[in-house]
Design an enzyme around this catalytic site. Structure first.
Site, PDB file in Angstrom:
ATOM      1  N   HIS A 121      -8.697  -0.316   1.486  1.00  0.00           N
ATOM      2  CA  HIS A 121      -8.391  -0.949   0.199  1.00  0.00           C
ATOM      3  C   HIS A 121      -7.462  -2.132   0.488  1.00  0.00           C
ATOM      4  CE1 HIS A 121      -6.406  -1.261  -3.750  1.00  0.00           C
ATOM      5  NE2 HIS A 121      -7.401  -0.563  -4.259  1.00  0.00           N
ATOM      6  N   ASP A 198      -3.072   6.213   3.852  1.00  0.00           N
ATOM      7  CA  ASP A 198      -3.179   5.834   2.447  1.00  0.00           C
ATOM      8  C   ASP A 198      -3.846   7.011   1.735  1.00  0.00           C
ATOM      9  OD1 ASP A 198      -3.987   4.954  -0.012  1.00  0.00           O
ATOM     10  OD2 ASP A 198      -5.072   3.197   0.708  1.00  0.00           O
ATOM     11  N   GLN A 201      -6.576   8.261  -2.674  1.00  0.00           N
ATOM     12  CA  GLN A 201      -7.763   8.984  -3.150  1.00  0.00           C
ATOM     13  C   GLN A 201      -7.810  10.422  -2.654  1.00  0.00           C
ATOM     14  OE1 GLN A 201      -9.752   7.907  -5.419  1.00  0.00           O
ATOM     15  NE2 GLN A 201      -9.270   5.737  -5.433  1.00  0.00           N
ATOM     16  N   LYS A 224      -3.462   8.409 -10.424  1.00  0.00           N
ATOM     17  CA  LYS A 224      -4.801   8.881 -10.065  1.00  0.00           C
ATOM     18  C   LYS A 224      -4.867  10.408 -10.049  1.00  0.00           C
ATOM     19  CE  LYS A 224      -5.699   4.873  -7.162  1.00  0.00           C
ATOM     20  NZ  LYS A 224      -6.685   4.032  -7.823  1.00  0.00           N
ATOM     21  N   CYS A 362     -11.597  -3.642  -4.645  1.00  0.00           N
ATOM     22  CA  CYS A 362     -10.481  -4.045  -3.759  1.00  0.00           C
ATOM     23  C   CYS A 362     -10.804  -3.755  -2.301  1.00  0.00           C
ATOM     24  CB  CYS A 362      -9.173  -3.350  -4.151  1.00  0.00           C
ATOM     25  SG  CYS A 362      -8.664  -3.692  -5.811  1.00  0.00           S
TER      26      CYS A 362
END
Ligand code: PMP
Length: 405
Positions: A121, A198, A201, A224, A362
């Site tokens: 991303h 990261d 998600q 999220k 992104c």
């Protein structure tokens, strides 16, 4: 896990869009909030609102206690050794910028390497470009296979003795697959580098344990995973956070201030300059409680099953291309419908009440890898049902007919 019952806890889902029941399939961009989270934030503003860490009055102490209790809840949620390893930020983007601006610039010098993948991303790519420019380090990319994934052998080939940082998304927001972060941590550590994950998600969908993963930093966003927008987390190993300099200076983060110089509090508070996102942290704490009550394993299984069902049905549709590998999607399907632009697909779907995402997500380098400028993405979460998927499929069929006419 009963998604139909869970859905009733999300007031926003009980509405019609263009006279059709809302089918929200854009949770990978931002998830909806259950009544428990909305109430926790409301209660805070109605009863406890005050600034933290300073007031000796009752409201100030209540706000401080709730804010710091949220830190403890986050530490437990991701398996950190201590709440002192939890920095509250604005979201995954600020968390990754903090590591890149503070840690990477501290450890990288001319000719050192920062290793990342082309599926990242932009939030886990641009901060490293900037850190590389500032330090003279070079960016090295792990090559992608045609399905967008990479092999662990290629990670081994790319990481060298000059590598200081390896960084990767735990779950890709385009491919939906989980990367082999534990193996990547081993490879990075053997070469004396750190692994930055990261987790934007993965935190919503998977049971995360940063100690088992053996990563050095893990970044994620509250919004999220059913918490409010504006709150995020950076987990960092205590020893690393202690060495790092803050990147924001001002109130709250200081120990002592003179006219020419100042000193900082200990980690994590030295990274939280200014009045923090108190209501957001309290909302995140409520979201964690909510997700833990349902069970992260049950949520992961539900999301996987729903994704598999959607993918199987979508594969039967003519002229529909699904991006990424065929196995192992955690909660989303990214696709294109023939020559129809993904924005047009999303626009027609909206007329049937179905909310999906369209664009480059992104991830422009990954779009370039697939030789497309944009894709459509349907993403699933704990409040989605098979009926939602069926409505998506129906609306996709209608979209095809609409453009054929
Ligand atoms: N990384 C990934 C994989 C993401 O999906 C996102 C959100 N789209 C981010 C980072 C950035 O998260 P935020 O915008 O909440 O900071």
């Amino acid at each position: 896990m009963n998604a139909t019952e869970i859905r009733e806890l999300f007031p926003i889902l009980d509405q019609k869009i263009h006279d059709c029941p809302l089918v929200y399939l854009d949770s990978a961009a931002s998830a909806q909030k259950p009544i428990q989270v909305i109430e926790a934030v409301k209660r805070y503003y109605e009863w406890d609102n005050a600034n933290v860490h300073r007031g000796v009055h009752t409201l100030g102490m209540r706000a401080t206690d709730a804010y710091e209790a949220a830190r403890v809840a986050v530490a437990r949620f991701i398996g950190a050794s201590s709440e002192r390893e939890i920095v509250f930020t604005r979201g995954a983007t600020s968390s990754l910028n903090l590591v890149a601006s503070s840690f990477a610039r501290m450890v990288c010098s001319e000719g050192d390497e920062i290793v990342l993948s082309e599926m990242e991303h932009h939030s886990n790519l641009i901060p490293w470009q900037q850190a590389a420019k500032a330090s003279g380090a070079v960016l090295k990319y792990i090559p992608l296979k045609s399905d967008g994934t990479f092999s662990i052998e290629d990670v081994e080939q790319t990481v060298t003795n000059r590598t200081k940082v390896v960084t990767v998304s735990h779950v890709s927001n385009v491919l939906g697959i989980a990367n082999p972060v534990k193996q990547m941590a081993d490879i990075a550590h053997k070469k004396g580098a750190v692994l930055v994950v990261d987790g934007a998600q993965s935190a919503p969908h998977l049971k995360v344990n940063v100690r088992e993963m053996d990563c050095d930093f893990y970044a994620f966003s509250g919004h999220k995973m059913c918490a409010p927008t504006g709150i995020g987390v950076l987990y960092g190993r205590k020893a690393l956070l202690e060495q790092m300099e803050p990147i924001e200076f001002g109130g709250e983060m200081i120990d002592r201030v003179g006219l020419q110089d100042a000193s900082w509090k200990e980690a994590p508070w030295k990274f939280e300059g200014g009045t923090p996102i108190i209501a957001g942290a309290i909302g995140l704490s409520a979201a964690i409680r909510f997700l833990e009550q349902i069970g992260l394993d049950a949520i992961a299984e539900h999301d996987r099953q729903l994704t598999r069902y959607a993918e199987e049905q979508m594969k039967r549709m003519e002229h529909l291309t699904i991006y990424g590998p065929t196995e192992g999607r955690v909660g989303l399907v990214t696709f294109n419908m023939g020559q129809i632009h993904s924005h047009d697909v999303a626009t027609v779907l909206d007329t049937y009440g179905v909310a999906i995402r369209a664009g480059h997500h992104c991830c422009q380098p990954l779009m370039n890898h697939f030789n497309v400028s944009s894709t459509a993405r349907a993403s699933f979460y704990l409040y989605n049902t098979r009926e939602d998927v069926d409505r998506l499929l129906f609306a996709l069929q209608k979209t095809k007919e609409y453009f054929r006419e």
